[in-house]
Design a protein around this motif. Sequence first.
Motif, short mmCIF file in Angstrom:
data_model
loop_
_atom_site.label_atom_id
_atom_site.label_comp_id
_atom_site.label_asym_id
_atom_site.label_seq_id
_atom_site.Cartn_x
_atom_site.Cartn_y
_atom_site.Cartn_z
N MET A 1 8.55 -7.48 5.16
CA MET A 1 7.90 -6.98 6.24
C MET A 1 6.48 -6.38 5.80
SD MET A 1 10.69 -5.74 9.05
CE MET A 1 9.41 -5.69 10.44
N PHE B 1 3.01 -4.05 7.14
CA PHE B 1 2.63 -3.28 8.30
C PHE B 1 1.22 -2.72 8.08
CE2 PHE B 1 7.00 -2.94 9.86
CZ PHE B 1 7.90 -3.11 8.77
N TYR C 1 -1.32 0.53 9.42
CA TYR C 1 -1.39 1.86 9.79
C TYR C 1 -2.80 2.42 9.89
CZ TYR C 1 3.70 2.80 9.36
OH TYR C 1 5.05 2.75 9.42
N LEU D 1 1.30 3.60 13.58
CA LEU D 1 1.41 2.24 13.28
C LEU D 1 0.53 1.38 14.11
CD1 LEU D 1 3.08 -0.09 11.72
CD2 LEU D 1 4.97 0.30 13.55
N THR E 1 3.05 -4.66 13.31
CA THR E 1 3.71 -5.44 12.25
C THR E 1 3.17 -6.83 12.11
OG1 THR E 1 5.66 -4.22 12.77
CG2 THR E 1 6.11 -6.29 11.57
N ASN F 1 3.39 -10.48 10.96
CA ASN F 1 4.46 -11.65 10.92
C ASN F 1 3.94 -12.66 10.30
OD1 ASN F 1 6.31 -9.78 12.37
ND2 ASN F 1 5.07 -10.43 14.18
N THR G 1 2.74 -8.06 15.85
CA THR G 1 3.47 -7.38 16.89
C THR G 1 2.61 -6.01 16.99
OG1 THR G 1 5.67 -8.59 16.42
CG2 THR G 1 5.69 -6.49 17.88
N GLU H 1 1.79 -2.28 18.37
CA GLU H 1 2.18 -1.02 19.15
C GLU H 1 1.27 -0.84 20.31
OE1 GLU H 1 5.03 0.53 18.02
OE2 GLU H 1 5.22 -1.33 16.69
N LEU I 1 7.91 -3.56 3.39
CA LEU I 1 9.33 -3.43 2.90
C LEU I 1 9.43 -4.56 1.73
CD1 LEU I 1 11.14 -3.22 6.22
CD2 LEU I 1 10.56 -1.22 4.79
N GLN J 1 9.36 2.36 3.05
CA GLN J 1 8.08 1.57 3.10
C GLN J 1 7.34 2.05 1.93
OE1 GLN J 1 5.84 1.65 6.56
NE2 GLN J 1 7.67 1.11 7.90
N TYR K 1 14.98 -1.11 10.93
CA TYR K 1 14.35 -2.24 11.75
C TYR K 1 15.20 -2.45 13.01
CZ TYR K 1 13.36 -7.26 12.66
OH TYR K 1 12.82 -8.37 12.94
N ALA L 1 13.55 -5.81 16.97
CA ALA L 1 12.60 -6.44 17.96
C ALA L 1 11.12 -6.81 17.38
CB ALA L 1 12.48 -5.58 19.09
N GLY L 2 10.95 -6.63 16.08
CA GLY L 2 9.90 -7.03 15.49
C GLY L 2 9.05 -5.70 15.39
N SER L 3 9.52 -4.44 15.19
CA SER L 3 9.04 -3.37 15.22
C SER L 3 9.70 -2.49 14.27
CB SER L 3 8.69 -2.61 16.70
OG SER L 3 8.15 -1.43 16.44
N TYR L 4 8.82 -1.67 13.58
CA TYR L 4 9.64 -0.96 12.43
C TYR L 4 9.31 0.44 12.91
CZ TYR L 4 10.64 1.01 7.98
OH TYR L 4 11.30 1.78 6.92
N GLN L 5 10.09 1.39 12.99
CA GLN L 5 9.92 2.82 13.50
C GLN L 5 9.84 3.71 12.25
OE1 GLN L 5 9.17 3.38 16.86
NE2 GLN L 5 9.40 1.23 17.07
#
Lengths: 115, 116
Positions: free
Chosen positions: A31, A33, A35, A45, A48, A50, A56, A58, A96, A104, B96, B99-103
Amino acid sequence: SAVISQKPSRDICQRGTSLTIQCQVDSQVTMMFWYRQQPGQSLTLIATANQGSEATYESGFVIDKFPISRPNLTFSTLTVSNMSPEDSSIYLCSVLLAGRTDTQYFGPGTRLTVL
Amino acid sequence: GNSVTQMEGPVTLSEEAFLTINCTYTATGYPSLFWYVQYPGEGLQLLLKATKADDKGSNKGFEATYRKETTSFHLEKGSVQVSDSAVYFCAPHQGYSGAGSYQLTFGKGTKLSVIP
C-alpha cells in the motif's frame, strides 16, 4: 526497511499553478499513502494510492485538488492543483512493505512553498 | 476512530538528562503503537514500536512500553544527546480496515531541544 525517494525535495511555486510530486520505492509494496504536514502541525492522511484505480480520499480532500496516480506497485504521484498559499506544507509519501504490513515507512518529504 | 494525546512541547533538556514524553490514546480493539521521529528538515523515521500489551519497543536508547490498562505508550530515554533534538510523534495503528483506508493517527508532536 526500504529506500523511499521523493522528487522534488522542495519547491517554491506561484499561486494558481500545479506541482506533481513523485514517490519511488525500491522494494515490493502493498500500500502507498500520501500525507500532508502543515507548518508546525502533525500529519494528516490525504489519500490511499491504489494501483490501477482511483485513490481513496480522506474526508476534506478531493480528487480535483489532489489527483493521485499509481501506475505500478512501487511508484505514485501526487499533484497539488491550482495552488494557494494555504497549500504550503510538507507532503510525504508512505508505504506498507510486502511482508511487513504492520509498519508504515515514510519518504523524506517534499517541502512546498506557495507564494 | 483513534485519537492520541501527546505531551505538549517544546521540551528543552540539558545533555544527559532523562527524557519522558507522555502519550495516551483511545482506540477500538488492540492497536499497534508507534513512535516516529522527525529530525530538522527531514521526513519521518520509525523510532520504535510495540504490537501487543506489555511489549517494550526500544531503539537508539529510547524505550516505550505498551500499557493496555492505562492506554499509554510513554517514550523514555535515560540520557539524551544533542543529536536527539527532533520532533517526536506518537501514533497508534488500527490496522488495515479492509475498506481501502489505513488508520494511522498521529499525535500533535513534541519538539525536543537538547542543549549542551
